[in-house]
Design a protein around this motif. Structure first.
Motif, PDB file in Angstrom:
ATOM      1  N   PHE A 116      -0.563   0.536 -32.039  1.00 43.35           N
ATOM      2  CA  PHE A 116      -1.007   1.919 -31.856  1.00 43.35           C
ATOM      3  C   PHE A 116      -1.591   2.549 -33.118  1.00 43.35           C
ATOM      4  N   PRO A 117      -0.908   2.412 -34.260  1.00 40.39           N
ATOM      5  CA  PRO A 117      -1.493   3.007 -35.477  1.00 40.39           C
ATOM      6  C   PRO A 117      -2.879   2.452 -35.783  1.00 40.39           C
ATOM      7  N   PHE A 136      -5.393   3.941 -33.494  1.00 39.47           N
ATOM      8  CA  PHE A 136      -5.706   5.312 -33.883  1.00 39.47           C
ATOM      9  C   PHE A 136      -6.589   5.365 -35.119  1.00 39.47           C
ATOM     10  N   ALA A 137      -6.317   4.432 -36.048  1.00 37.25           N
ATOM     11  CA  ALA A 137      -7.187   4.373 -37.223  1.00 37.25           C
ATOM     12  C   ALA A 137      -8.618   4.092 -36.781  1.00 37.25           C
ATOM     13  N   GLN A 183     -10.127   7.185 -35.470  1.00 42.22           N
ATOM     14  CA  GLN A 183     -10.439   8.088 -36.587  1.00 42.22           C
ATOM     15  C   GLN A 183     -11.780   7.710 -37.232  1.00 42.22           C
ATOM     16  N   VAL A 231      -7.377  14.813 -34.695  1.00 36.90           N
ATOM     17  CA  VAL A 231      -6.965  13.445 -34.378  1.00 36.90           C
ATOM     18  C   VAL A 231      -5.766  13.042 -35.222  1.00 36.90           C
ATOM     19  N   THR A 232      -5.749  13.484 -36.488  1.00 44.78           N
ATOM     20  CA  THR A 232      -4.607  13.150 -37.345  1.00 44.78           C
ATOM     21  C   THR A 232      -3.314  13.718 -36.766  1.00 44.78           C
ATOM     22  N   GLU A 285      -2.254  11.927 -33.724  1.00 44.22           N
ATOM     23  CA  GLU A 285      -1.652  10.645 -34.067  1.00 44.22           C
ATOM     24  C   GLU A 285      -0.198  10.836 -34.481  1.00 44.22           C
ATOM     25  N   LYS A 286       0.049  11.854 -35.292  1.00 41.71           N
ATOM     26  CA  LYS A 286       1.420  12.103 -35.745  1.00 41.71           C
ATOM     27  C   LYS A 286       2.317  12.403 -34.553  1.00 41.71           C
ATOM     28  N   CYS A 302       2.320   8.894 -32.181  1.00 38.96           N
ATOM     29  CA  CYS A 302       3.041   7.731 -32.701  1.00 38.96           C
ATOM     30  C   CYS A 302       3.726   8.054 -34.024  1.00 38.96           C
ATOM     31  N   LYS A 350       4.575   5.466 -37.082  1.00 40.50           N
ATOM     32  CA  LYS A 350       3.612   4.906 -38.026  1.00 40.50           C
ATOM     33  C   LYS A 350       4.201   4.964 -39.434  1.00 40.50           C
ATOM     34  N   SER A 363      -1.007   7.697 -44.839  1.00 36.79           N
ATOM     35  CA  SER A 363      -2.450   7.747 -44.658  1.00 36.79           C
ATOM     36  C   SER A 363      -3.120   7.963 -46.011  1.00 36.79           C
TER      37      SER A 363
END
Lengths: 286, 264
Positions: free
Chosen positions: A205-206, A209-210, A213, A269-270, A273-274, A277, A280, A284
């Motif tokens: 997942f991380p 998401f990256a 991003q 988006v950041t 993401e937090k 998930c 993570k 970052s």
């Protein structure tokens, strides 16, 4: 400053001593103060900007900061080509959202599938590797030949541009999972389905998401370049309009608004993401 | 290593499938054009592109330069921008990572400029430099410098605190720690930045050449579109892709050589 004075080794006896020493004002301390430095930096930046404009080193190629602010204000109230600043922003944002949604909806599952199934990988990877190195800009001409200069060609370019990092990150995310994690789920008696659902997705997942991003910032670049080539709306249109009218304040206003929105979407988006998930681990960047 | 690498023979089908997939791809592409499913004014077949490739090696018409000249111009622009980005970005990032003064002064400006896509600078650079090489180099430099700064910064920040504390205990000065501990430990990240920056630079180059150029691979694509010559568009795209890959491979080689002694 806090120091722990420990007389014995017992934690219960630990005494927290609050020592507050008032440091004398000094240049050295000031040069270590972040906020002071930030202020200096920004002052220097805007001062230099103003100075460059004042001396006309760049001729008519630059507008002073205050003119840019006025230009942004004007854009908000007046209309350019029938749309206010909000309309143009929405036009760009709309394209990005559509393109981004389509690309991630195809690329992420495809990437995961490629990582999980080597037959799919064997079929898709060569073609993907063929398309991967071509910069999204290179597709603009193709898009215009195929779809004309309307909305579809811009969305197509965004899809092409965002597709690659989405797929690559989903693929690598699954591929780079530590084998120990799989061992754990196997020891606990999990089958292939458990491996994928319990380990594969959460661990990848991380990385996914990256990828999203990165895609997002590429999407901004793509929409902008598409709008610079041909458009009647959008932030890129404002910039190109400023160029054609030889009005640097309009160009800079477009750039500032663009930077703001690119930054804001990244921030969203950041946070997403937090929220989605929290496990993570890696911090970052920057 | 807890996990032993076991050599597994790849089944025949897995070795055949990639080749078959590529062949299918080209066959469909050729077929779609040859049988007129997609008109030739929109898409050129692979054979047409190959024929044009051969022709463009020697003939400068109709866009004013042979393929090699276009590629040469593009590579020179991209490399200049790339090297300048490395020369400025890496030291800046390293300093920002260790010295509060450098970070405090550079960070706000960097953070303001970072979210602006490099392509957005094109109109301003045209105001400033016209459509010549300096403007394009400036845009490429802008796009390359961002990953350089970020990666070097993070590389220094990720230095193991134990090492720094050890050095402090032995009485090293700030500058010594920076020179002897932070920089070496940041090197892998810095080299990572080179790869990323190269990709960014190459991408941006094509964008820059789109809007303002009279030579270069991006210009070749634009001319292909203006003259309604699909083979030329595709030829330009393929050349851009191939050249980008070639530069990437060269940089990776250099990186491997330089990094040979450093533990990842």
């Amino acid at each position: 400053m806090t120091t722990a004075a420990t007389g014995t080794s017992s934690i219960a006896n630990e005494i927290q001593l609050e020592v507050r020493d008032r440091k004398p004002f000094s240049l050295k301390a000031l040069l270590k103060n972040r906020w002071f430095l930030y202020t200096v930096s920004l002052t220097l930046f805007f001062g230099l900007w103003k100075y460059v404009d004042y001396t006309r080193v760049l001729g008519n190629g630059i507008a002073p900061p205050e003119k840019v602010v006025v230009a942004i204000w004007r854009l908000m109230t007046d209309t350019v080509a029938g749309k206010s600043l909000w309309g143009h922003t929405w036009a760009s944002l709309n394209r990005i959202l559509i393109g981004f949604a389509i690309a991630s909806a195809i690329a992420v599952p495809l990437g995961i599938l490629m990582a999980l199934n080597r037959y799919v990988n064997a079929v898709v990877k060569p073609i993907f590797d063929l398309i991967k190195p071509m910069p999204p800009f290179a597709w603009i001409s193709c898009a215009i030949l195929w779809f004309g200069i309307g909305e579809p060609s811009k969305i197509f370019i965004i899809i092409i541009g965002t597709f690659v990092p989405c797929l690559l990150n989903a693929y690598m995310g699954i591929r780079l999972i530590e084998p120990q994690l799989y061992d754990v789920i196997r020891m606990l008696g999990g089958n292939r389905r458990d491996e994928i659902l319990q380990v594969g997705f959460p661990a990848a997942f991380p990385a996914i998401f990256a990828g999203l991003q990165i895609s997002l910032s590429i999407a901004w670049t793509c929409v902008l370049s598409a709008e610079l080539v041909s458009a009647r709306s959008g932030l890129g249109f404002i910039i190109i309009q400023g160029m054609q009218l030889a009005r640097p304040d309009l160009v800079l206003a477009g750039m500032v608004v663009l930077a703001f929105w690119a930054w804001a979407t990244t921030l969203i988006v950041t946070y997403l993401e937090k929220y989605l998930c929290p496990w993570k681990r890696e911090t970052s960047l920057a | 290593m807890a996990y032993e690498q076991v050599k597994v023979e790849t089944p025949l089908i897995l070795r055949v499938l990639p080749v078959a997939s590529l062949l299918c791809f080209f066959a469909v592409w050729q077929g779609v054009v040859d049988f007129g499913i997609v008109p030739n004014s929109m898409l050129a077949s692979p054979t047409q592109v190959a024929a044009l490739f051969w022709e463009k090696l020697f003939v400068a018409e109709p866009d004013g330069a042979t393929l090699l000249v276009h590629a040469y111009i593009s590579i020179i622009e991209a490399l200049t921008g790339f090297l300048l980005a490395l020369a400025v970005g890496i030291p800046l990032g390293l300093l920002m990572g260790w010295f509060v003064l450098a970070e405090g002064l550079a960070r706000p400006i960097f953070e303001m400029i970072r979210p602006i896509p490099p392509v957005a600078w094109i109109p301003l650079t045209i105001f400033w430099y016209g459509i010549g090489i300096p403007g394009k180099v400036f845009i490429i430099w802008l796009s390359g410098i961002v990953p350089c700064v970020i990666n070097s910064y993070v590389g220094v920040r990720m230095t193991s605190p134990t090492l720094i504390q050890m050095a402090r205990t032995y009485g090293a000065t700030d500058w010594d720690i920076f020179k002897k501990i932070c920089i070496p430990s940041a090197l892998p990240m810095v080299f990572g930045a080179m790869t990323i920056a190269q990709a960014y630079c190459w991408t941006t180059l094509v964008g820059a050449e789109y809007l303002a150029a009279d030579q270069g691979l991006g210009y070749l694509i634009t001319m292909g579109r203006r003259l309604a010559l699909p083979p030329m568009v595709l030829l330009g795209m393929i050349c851009v892709g191939l050249t980008g890959v070639a530069i990437g491979v060269v940089i990776e080689r250099i990186e491997k050589k330089l990094l040979a002694g450093i533990r990842r």
